[in-house]
Design an enzyme around this catalytic site. Structure first.
Site, PDB file in Angstrom:
ATOM      1  N   CYS A  66      -0.292  -5.243   2.396  1.00 42.76           N
ATOM      2  CA  CYS A  66      -0.748  -4.549   0.931  1.00 42.76           C
ATOM      3  C   CYS A  66      -0.322  -3.554   0.408  1.00 42.76           C
ATOM      4  O   CYS A  66      -0.762  -2.051   0.005  1.00 42.76           O
ATOM      5  CB  CYS A  66      -1.895  -3.890   2.237  1.00 42.76           C
ATOM      6  SG  CYS A  66      -3.105  -5.958   2.751  1.00 42.76           S
TER       7      CYS A  66
ATOM      8  N   HIS B 203      -1.827   2.062   0.680  1.00 43.87           N
ATOM      9  CA  HIS B 203      -2.330   0.856   1.206  1.00 43.87           C
ATOM     10  C   HIS B 203      -2.920   0.337  -0.430  1.00 43.87           C
ATOM     11  O   HIS B 203      -3.879   1.149  -0.755  1.00 43.87           O
ATOM     12  CB  HIS B 203      -4.139   0.916   1.801  1.00 43.87           C
ATOM     13  CG  HIS B 203      -4.055  -0.272   2.888  1.00 43.87           C
ATOM     14  ND1 HIS B 203      -4.931  -1.379   1.341  1.00 43.87           N
ATOM     15  CD2 HIS B 203      -3.626  -1.763   3.587  1.00 43.87           C
ATOM     16  CE1 HIS B 203      -5.119  -2.638   2.768  1.00 43.87           C
ATOM     17  NE2 HIS B 203      -4.439  -2.363   3.881  1.00 43.87           N
TER      18      HIS B 203
ATOM     19  N   ASP C 238      -7.648   8.463   3.705  1.00 46.87           N
ATOM     20  CA  ASP C 238      -7.857   7.471   4.434  1.00 46.87           C
ATOM     21  C   ASP C 238      -6.876   7.622   5.904  1.00 46.87           C
ATOM     22  O   ASP C 238      -5.285   7.492   5.744  1.00 46.87           O
ATOM     23  CB  ASP C 238      -6.468   6.283   3.583  1.00 46.87           C
ATOM     24  CG  ASP C 238      -6.112   4.788   4.176  1.00 46.87           C
ATOM     25  OD1 ASP C 238      -7.206   4.703   5.435  1.00 46.87           O
ATOM     26  OD2 ASP C 238      -6.239   3.787   3.616  1.00 46.87           O
TER      27      ASP C 238
ATOM     28  N   GLN D 134      -5.205   3.972  10.122  1.00 48.83           N
ATOM     29  CA  GLN D 134      -3.914   4.174  10.030  1.00 48.83           C
ATOM     30  C   GLN D 134      -3.690   5.174  11.502  1.00 48.83           C
ATOM     31  O   GLN D 134      -2.457   4.473  12.350  1.00 48.83           O
ATOM     32  CB  GLN D 134      -2.732   3.449   9.484  1.00 48.83           C
ATOM     33  CG  GLN D 134      -1.438   2.642  10.005  1.00 48.83           C
ATOM     34  CD  GLN D 134      -1.886   1.476  10.195  1.00 48.83           C
ATOM     35  OE1 GLN D 134      -1.871   1.059  11.328  1.00 48.83           O
ATOM     36  NE2 GLN D 134      -2.329   0.678   9.354  1.00 48.83           N
TER      37      GLN D 134
ATOM     38  N   LYS E  73      -9.288  -1.585  13.406  1.00 47.02           N
ATOM     39  CA  LYS E  73      -7.813  -1.017  14.696  1.00 47.02           C
ATOM     40  C   LYS E  73      -7.759  -0.246  15.436  1.00 47.02           C
ATOM     41  O   LYS E  73      -6.889   0.695  16.022  1.00 47.02           O
ATOM     42  CB  LYS E  73      -6.667  -0.491  12.658  1.00 47.02           C
ATOM     43  CG  LYS E  73      -6.873  -1.023  11.949  1.00 47.02           C
ATOM     44  CD  LYS E  73      -6.033  -0.404  10.732  1.00 47.02           C
ATOM     45  CE  LYS E  73      -6.178  -1.987   9.672  1.00 47.02           C
ATOM     46  NZ  LYS E  73      -5.410  -1.528   8.471  1.00 47.02           N
TER      47      LYS E  73
HETATM   48  C1  LIG Z   1      -6.106  -1.507   7.413  1.00 44.00           C
HETATM   49  C2  LIG Z   1      -6.107  -0.475   6.224  1.00 44.00           C
HETATM   50  C3  LIG Z   1      -7.167  -0.072   5.696  1.00 44.00           C
HETATM   51  C4  LIG Z   1      -7.515  -1.069   5.220  1.00 44.00           C
HETATM   52  O1  LIG Z   1      -8.819  -1.578   6.035  1.00 44.00           O
HETATM   53  P1  LIG Z   1      -9.929  -2.449   5.750  1.00 44.00           P
HETATM   54  O2  LIG Z   1     -10.169  -2.744   7.147  1.00 44.00           O
HETATM   55  O3  LIG Z   1      -9.670  -3.878   6.092  1.00 44.00           O
HETATM   56  O4  LIG Z   1     -10.789  -1.852   5.629  1.00 44.00           O
HETATM   57  C5  LIG Z   1      -6.391   1.062   4.125  1.00 44.00           C
HETATM   58  N1  LIG Z   1      -5.446   1.738   4.036  1.00 44.00           N
HETATM   59  C6  LIG Z   1      -4.715   1.820   5.526  1.00 44.00           C
HETATM   60  C7  LIG Z   1      -3.931   2.735   5.819  1.00 44.00           C
HETATM   61  C8  LIG Z   1      -4.656   0.683   6.712  1.00 44.00           C
HETATM   62  O5  LIG Z   1      -4.020   0.639   7.367  1.00 44.00           O
END
Ligand SMILES: *Cc1c(COP(=O)(O)O)cnc(C)c1O
Length: 412
Positions: free
Chosen positions: A370, A129, A206, A209, A232
């Site tokens: 993104c 992302h 990260d 997701q 999320k």
């Molecule tokens: C949504 C997302 C982000 C960013 O999350 P925010 O809540 O906008 O800070 C980063 N990495 C992944 C894989 C995402 O799906």
């Protein structure tokens, strides 16, 4: 085909009653919400936690002697413990409240400058992302470190053998998402973490997701850092956490200065507060943190195994049905993926398909998600992305498939 036949134990109709928004209409049609990878919907118990906070004990935390402040502090710190247990962190103070994934990544990337010198190497995956690429590029500019990229293949999977070649004694940090938001690929983070640790590099995962679908165990993974966003996974926007191993969080410098994060202040020198407060400057999103705890309670009550199983059924069904459409191209068919389908119809622009689906009450995401490097890899400007949650139904997927067929007829 109905969900009752597919999965006898999963009562999706009962679950849908917890989400009032799913009853609304869009452009005259019942909403079919397939943009869950951008943000999930909010169940009543989470809304109740928010109303309860503002109705009964809204106060600033940690500093007050009065009852409301103590109640708010107890609930906020209680949420931290819930989050700690959920991700199986060893200690509660290894959970740092943030405003979300982006904030967590920036906090680590910024502080990591302290440990880097010219010529050191940072590895990121090709599936990242933007929020996971830009902070590292900024860090490279500042320190003279070099950014290396783990390539991907046409299935949307990272090429692990190439990663092995990239890792060497100059590698200081590795950044990878657990699950790709653009394609849904589940990345082999266990292997990546183990390999990175063999040269002493730190690993930030990260989990934004992954967290809505997979209950990560940060100790079993041996991750040094793991970041997520509440919004999320059925929680509110503007709150998330950074998990960090205690020894890393102690070494990492604070990100922002302000109240809450100091022990003593005078004009010669300030000493920082201990964990987690060192990283939590200013008044936090108190209600958001508490609501995040309520969201985890809600999802755990349904069960992450049950959620993953049902979503996998949705994914298989939707993939099969969509593939029957002529000109359909699905991007990313990794052996292990979450319920995300990124696709295009030959000759049509994803934006046009998304706009026509919206006219039928069907919410999908269109664009580069993104993750422009992923789009560049496939040499496309973007995709239509349908991302499913445990409150979606097979009937909604039928509507998506019919909607795509209709859009195709109108646009060709
Ligand atoms: C949504 C997302 C982000 C960013 O999350 P925010 O809540 O906008 O800070 C980063 N990495 C992944 C894989 C995402 O799906």
């Amino acid at each position: 085909m109905s969900q009752q036949i597919q999965n006898i134990t999963f009562d999706v109709e009962k679950i849908r009653k917890d989400f009032p928004i799913l009853k609304r209409k869009v452009n005259g049609y019942p909403l079919a919400y397939f943009d869950n990878a951008a943000t999930s919907q909010t169940p009543i118990p989470v809304m109740d936690a928010i109303v309860d906070y503002y109705s009964n004990y809204n106060a600033n935390i940690h500093r007050g002697v009065h009852a409301l402040s103590q109640e708010a502090t107890d609930k906020y710190e209680g949420a931290r413990i819930k989050i700690q247990k959920h991700f199986n962190a060893e200690k509660a103070h290894e959970i740092i409240f943030t405003s979300g994934t982006t904030h967590g990544i920036n906090l680590v990337a910024n502080g990591f400058g302290k440990f880097l010198k010219k010529g050191d190497e940072i590895i990121v995956s090709a599936l990242e992302h933007h929020s996971n690429i830009v902070p590292w590029q900024m860090l490279c500019e500042r320190t003279g470190a070099v950014l290396k990229v783990i390539p991907m293949d046409l299935n949307g999977e990272l090429v692990y053998s190439e990663f092995e070649k990239l890792v060497n004694e100059k590698t200081k940090v590795v950044f990878c998402n657990h699950v790709s938001n653009a394609l849904g690929t589940v990345n082999p983070i266990e292997k990546i973490i183990k390999k990175a640790h063999s040269v002493g590099a730190a690993v930030l995962i990260d989990g934004a997701q992954a967290a809505p679908h997979i209950k990560a165990d940060v100790q079993a993974l041996d991750a040094d850092f793991y970041v997520v966003s509440a919004h999320k996974m059925c929680g509110p926007t503007g709150v998330g956490i950074l998990y960090g191993k205690e020894q890393w969080l102690q070494k990492l410098p604070p990100y922002q200065g302000g109240g809450e994060m100091i022990a003593t202040v005078n004009f010669e020198k300030t000493t920082y507060a201990g964990l987690p407060h060192k990283f939590e400057a200013g008044t936090p999103n108190i209600c958001g943190g508490i609501a995040f705890g309520a969201a985890l309670d809600y999802m755990n009550q349904i069960g992450f195994d049950q959620i993953a199983e049902f979503e996998h059924e949705l994914l298989l069904y939707a993939t099969k049905k969509l593939k029957e459409i002529e000109g359909m191209k699905i991007y990313g068919e990794a052996a292990e993926k979450t319920a995300v389908i990124s696709f295009n119809i030959e000759g049509l622009h994803p934006y046009d398909i998304g706009t026509l689906l919206d006219k039928m009450g069907i919410a999908v995401r269109t664009g580069h998600h993104c993750a422009q490097p992923v789009m560049d890899f496939f040499k496309i400007p973007g995709t239509v992305r349908a991302s499913f949650a445990f409150y979606n139904t097979f009937e909604e997927i039928d509507r998506l498939v019919e909607g795509v067929k209709k859009a195709k007829m109108m646009l060709q």
